[in-house]
Design an enzyme around this catalytic site. Structure first.
Site, PDB file in Angstrom:
ATOM      1  N   ASP A   1       9.046  -9.712  11.978  1.00  0.00           N
ATOM      2  CA  ASP A   1       7.687 -10.221  11.824  1.00  0.00           C
ATOM      3  C   ASP A   1       7.425 -11.431  12.724  1.00  0.00           C
ATOM      4  O   ASP A   1       8.356 -11.974  13.337  1.00  0.00           O
ATOM      5  CB  ASP A   1       7.416 -10.573  10.353  1.00  0.00           C
ATOM      6  CG  ASP A   1       8.572 -11.346   9.716  1.00  0.00           C
ATOM      7  OD1 ASP A   1       9.392 -11.923  10.449  1.00  0.00           O
ATOM      8  OD2 ASP A   1       8.643 -11.373   8.489  1.00  0.00           O
TER       9      ASP A   1
ATOM     10  N   ASN B 198       9.315 -14.675  -3.679  1.00  0.00           N
ATOM     11  CA  ASN B 198       8.388 -13.805  -4.421  1.00  0.00           C
ATOM     12  C   ASN B 198       8.736 -12.321  -4.246  1.00  0.00           C
ATOM     13  O   ASN B 198       7.974 -11.451  -4.651  1.00  0.00           O
ATOM     14  CB  ASN B 198       6.935 -14.081  -4.002  1.00  0.00           C
ATOM     15  CG  ASN B 198       6.647 -13.705  -2.546  1.00  0.00           C
ATOM     16  OD1 ASN B 198       7.481 -13.102  -1.867  1.00  0.00           O
ATOM     17  ND2 ASN B 198       5.468 -14.059  -2.064  1.00  0.00           N
TER      18      ASN B 198
ATOM     19  N   HIS C  87       9.210 -10.695  -1.318  1.00  0.00           N
ATOM     20  CA  HIS C  87       8.757 -10.012  -0.101  1.00  0.00           C
ATOM     21  C   HIS C  87       9.929  -9.709   0.828  1.00  0.00           C
ATOM     22  O   HIS C  87      10.951 -10.380   0.800  1.00  0.00           O
ATOM     23  CB  HIS C  87       7.616 -10.775   0.600  1.00  0.00           C
ATOM     24  CG  HIS C  87       8.002 -12.010   1.352  1.00  0.00           C
ATOM     25  ND1 HIS C  87       7.201 -13.132   1.372  1.00  0.00           N
ATOM     26  CD2 HIS C  87       9.072 -12.322   2.130  1.00  0.00           C
ATOM     27  CE1 HIS C  87       7.773 -14.047   2.127  1.00  0.00           C
ATOM     28  NE2 HIS C  87       8.909 -13.591   2.599  1.00  0.00           N
TER      29      HIS C  87
ATOM     30  N   GLU D 288       4.005  -8.688   1.494  1.00  0.00           N
ATOM     31  CA  GLU D 288       3.794  -9.541   0.336  1.00  0.00           C
ATOM     32  C   GLU D 288       3.531  -8.717  -0.929  1.00  0.00           C
ATOM     33  O   GLU D 288       3.001  -7.602  -0.850  1.00  0.00           O
ATOM     34  CB  GLU D 288       2.577 -10.443   0.593  1.00  0.00           C
ATOM     35  CG  GLU D 288       2.775 -11.440   1.723  1.00  0.00           C
ATOM     36  CD  GLU D 288       3.513 -12.693   1.286  1.00  0.00           C
ATOM     37  OE1 GLU D 288       4.555 -12.578   0.607  1.00  0.00           O
ATOM     38  OE2 GLU D 288       3.052 -13.787   1.652  1.00  0.00           O
TER      39      GLU D 288
END
Ligand code: GLP
Length: 253
Positions: free
Chosen positions: A67, A136, A138, A143
């Site tokens: 990414d 979280n 991801h 996400e």
């Protein structure tokens, strides 16, 4: 999912570096998927050390990063491209032509995502994808939410992810771009083999849900349960909430 737990983050990183070096000995033209973040810094240190000792050879390796922040030029000091240069690419004998990182400054981000998917296909697909995990849940910048995207795409970052990446921007989460480009879930899951590295107790809850919880878009890493060849490499901190141990776990003390 196979699981390996090591006493310290350093041991986990060293074991994964050996795993990568082994894969490169078997297949010198390996296509390697790479993550950023704090977690892989030690892994990259280990790979640099192996390079210095001539224990690994990257000369025929192709890499694809997961990414990049949208709006940052590759030479921006906060870009993931520069992170990779700093921590790994400058320190290993990789052919610059074989390095692939999404260009966050591309004038047409959607076209850039399509170009990236094409480049991965043309390279023959990713052989070994290394992943970290966001607190979280991801992976890459996929996400948690109501839905996930299959292919490389433009994504809006959640506030906790911007906070987690603030260090690259002088500690100011407000300066972290609100959007990014990321490989999609299918791009990641099509890798022939996947290794997720997680260290530290702040990852323990998402690691436990990833392994034992339901497969849900609320925790993108849970989709790794669908992959036939996934290894999860943890230190004791990240393994803290795992009470049930899988048969394949190796405990090394
Ligand atoms: C970023 C990256 C992810 C990485 C995550 C975890 O959001 N896009 O690929 O896994 O950070 O980072 P850290 O290792 O710093 O916890």
């Amino acid at each position: 999912m196979n699981l390996s737990v090591f006493p310290t983050a350093r041991d986990a990183a060293a074991a994964l570096a050996d795993h990568i070096a082994g894969a490169l000995r078997t297949k010198p033209d390996l296509v390697l998927g790479l993550p950023t973040g704090r977690t892989p810094v030690q892994l990259y240190r280990e790979l640099a050390a192996l390079t210095e000792r001539h224990a690994v050879d990257f000369s025929r390796t192709t890499t694809f990063n997961l990414d990049e922040f949208l709006g940052l030029r590759p030479d921006d000091p906060a870009s993931y491209r520069r992170y990779m240069e700093r921590h790994l690419f400058r320190k290993i004998n990789i052919d610059r032509e074989r390095i692939h990182v999404l260009d966050g400054s591309a004038p047409d981000p959607e076209a850039e995502c399509a170009r990236y998917e094409r480049a991965i296909r043309e390279a023959g697909g990713v052989d070994l994808q290394i992943l970290g995990i966001g607190s979280n849940g991801h992976i890459g910048f996929n996400e948690p939410g109501d839905s996930l995207m299959a292919r490389t795409h433009r994504v809006t970052l959640r506030p906790e992810t911007r906070r987690a990446n603030a260090a690259l921007f002088g500690g100011d989460a407000g300066r972290v771009p609100g959007e990014a480009l990321s490989m999609g879930m299918a791009t990641i899951l099509q890798a022939r083999s996947i290794v997720l590295l997680a260290t530290g107790v702040e990852k323990a809850a998402s690691v436990e849900r990833m392994i034992h919880g339901p497969i849900t878009t609320r925790l993108p890493a849970s989709f790794l349960q669908l992959h036939a060849d996934t290894l999860v490499v943890l230190d004791e901190g990240a393994a803290r909430k795992l009470e049930r141990r899988t048969e394949n776990e190796e405990r090394r003390r």
